[in-house]
Design an enzyme around this catalytic site. Structure first.
Site, PDB file in Angstrom:
ATOM      1  N   ASP A 189       0.839  -1.197   0.000  1.00  0.00           N
ATOM      2  CA  ASP A 189       0.000   0.000   0.000  1.00  0.00           C
ATOM      3  C   ASP A 189       0.876   1.249   0.000  1.00  0.00           C
ATOM      4  O   ASP A 189       1.723   1.415   0.882  1.00  0.00           O
ATOM      5  CB  ASP A 189      -0.908  -0.021   1.231  1.00  0.00           C
ATOM      6  CG  ASP A 189      -1.886   1.136   1.231  1.00  0.00           C
ATOM      7  OD1 ASP A 189      -1.506   2.247   1.659  1.00  0.00           O
ATOM      8  OD2 ASP A 189      -3.032   0.930   0.805  1.00  0.00           O
ATOM      9  N   GLY A 190       0.665   2.116  -0.983  1.00  0.00           N
ATOM     10  CA  GLY A 190       1.498   3.311  -1.111  1.00  0.00           C
ATOM     11  C   GLY A 190       1.386   4.248   0.067  1.00  0.00           C
ATOM     12  O   GLY A 190       2.384   4.829   0.520  1.00  0.00           O
ATOM     13  N   ASP A 207       0.393   8.480  -8.587  1.00  0.00           N
ATOM     14  CA  ASP A 207      -0.557   8.235  -9.680  1.00  0.00           C
ATOM     15  C   ASP A 207      -1.265   6.915  -9.409  1.00  0.00           C
ATOM     16  O   ASP A 207      -1.088   5.928 -10.113  1.00  0.00           O
ATOM     17  CB  ASP A 207       0.182   8.191 -11.026  1.00  0.00           C
ATOM     18  CG  ASP A 207      -0.768   8.070 -12.201  1.00  0.00           C
ATOM     19  OD1 ASP A 207      -1.972   8.380 -12.033  1.00  0.00           O
ATOM     20  OD2 ASP A 207      -0.323   7.657 -13.289  1.00  0.00           O
TER      21      ASP A 207
END
Length: 326
Positions: A189-190, A207
């Site tokens: 998970d970013g 993005d």
């Protein structure tokens, strides 16, 4: 090219079964016979690739493409352009189109979509050899990762992608380079990565969206605050937003709050995307002439075309004093 769920055959399995079973008018072949004919026809995408009837297979989402599968349609567009270019290059006429096709085939890592090019517009705002350390949140087809890895040799890149299958598709079908000392891919998970990681980054490019085109935690106040803490002194945060979405203004407000208003939202791309840059360190102050000089040098050296973006920037009034400052 053929989609991974597609098939190609000179006759349908039902038609083949009708011939094989000598089915008379008004009768139907059995499902077992139809299935047997389908297997014998060798009509799947992988079968056609094996026999040389097609050159490439474009991977589809497991249950088929849906309107919100933006990465798939972006990848499909690139594949269609590439296939068309290869056909044009093989012809003896159309010299203008042939030249355009050759230029694209010689630079397969060029950023075709305008918003992806604008995600790299930070190269206009800081002097080379910036950036040294790049964090990309969201992999997609790997266009940004490929560009940085191959066109910015002084940069080391970490990509965080939440879906392992996206990474697999990018490697298998879109020529994402293998991991090495300059490229690392993290499956996770970013938002969590930025909150937990203690590294400093020159460029953080975000993005990432879910299937409903929502950024979720990647557009939260906590995430933007964490990004600010992770930026180096000359660091920049680049965020891709959908300017036509209902939550766009709220997202931009959060970004401004996290960075004390030091945010530059570029004019919308024709696609509706808005790329915003934010910084909390060294002031960004670049004369218009220097912006154009850097854009010219970037296009000559890497193929990155930011001329249209600069024209929209000038038309928006953000260069009214001849200087871009935030």
């Amino acid at each position: 090219i053929l989609l991974s769920h597609g098939y190609y055959s000179v006759i349908s399995p039902e038609g083949a079964a009708a011939i094989e079973g000598r089915i008379k008018a008004g009768q139907r072949a059995t499902p077992e016979l139809i299935e047997s004919c389908a297997q014998n026809l060798k009509m799947t995408a992988q079968d056609n690739l094996k026999f040389g009837y097609i050159d490439r297979v474009v991977q589809e989402p497991p249950l088929g493409a849906r309107p919100w599968h933006f990465d798939f349609f972006r990848n499909l567009r690139q594949e269609v352009i590439r296939a068309t270019d290869e056909v044009v290059v093989s012809t003896h006429k159309m010299p203008i189109f042939k030249g355009l096709a050759l230029s694209r085939l010689r630079k397969p890592d060029a950023l075709e979509l305008e918003y992806t090019r604008e995600m790299m517009a930070g190269l206009l705002l800081r002097p080379a050899p910036w950036p040294a350390r790049v964090l990309l949140i969201g992999l997609g087809a790997g266009s940004l990762a490929k560009f940085v890895h191959r066109q910015l040799p002084d940069a080391c890149t970490t990509v965080v992608e939440i879906a392992s299958e996206v990474h697999g598709v990018a490697r298998q079908y879109f020529r994402l380079p293998d991991e090495d000392a300059r490229l690392r891919v993290v499956i996770g998970d970013g938002a969590d990565f930025v909150l937990q990681d203690d590294s400093r980054w020159d460029l953080i490019a975000v993005d990432g969206f879910d299937r409903h085109a929502r950024a979720g935690a990647l557009a939260s106040q906590a995430f933007y605050a964490a990004c600010r803490r992770r930026l180096a002194a000359d660091g920049l945060l680049a965020v891709n937003m959908f300017g036509e979405r209902r939550g766009f203004k709220t997202q931009l407000q959060r970004l401004n709050k996290a960075f004390d208003g030091r945010v530059l939202a570029l004019p919308p791309c024709p696609s509706g995307n808005v790329v915003a840059f934010a910084t909390a360190g060294e002031v960004v102050e670049v004369p218009a002439e220097l912006l154009h000089e850097r854009a010219t040098a970037l296009e000559a050296g890497t193929g990155l075309k930011l001329g249209p973006s600069l024209k929209r920037l000038k038309k928006s009034g953000l260069l009214a004093e001849g200087v871009l400052r935030f």
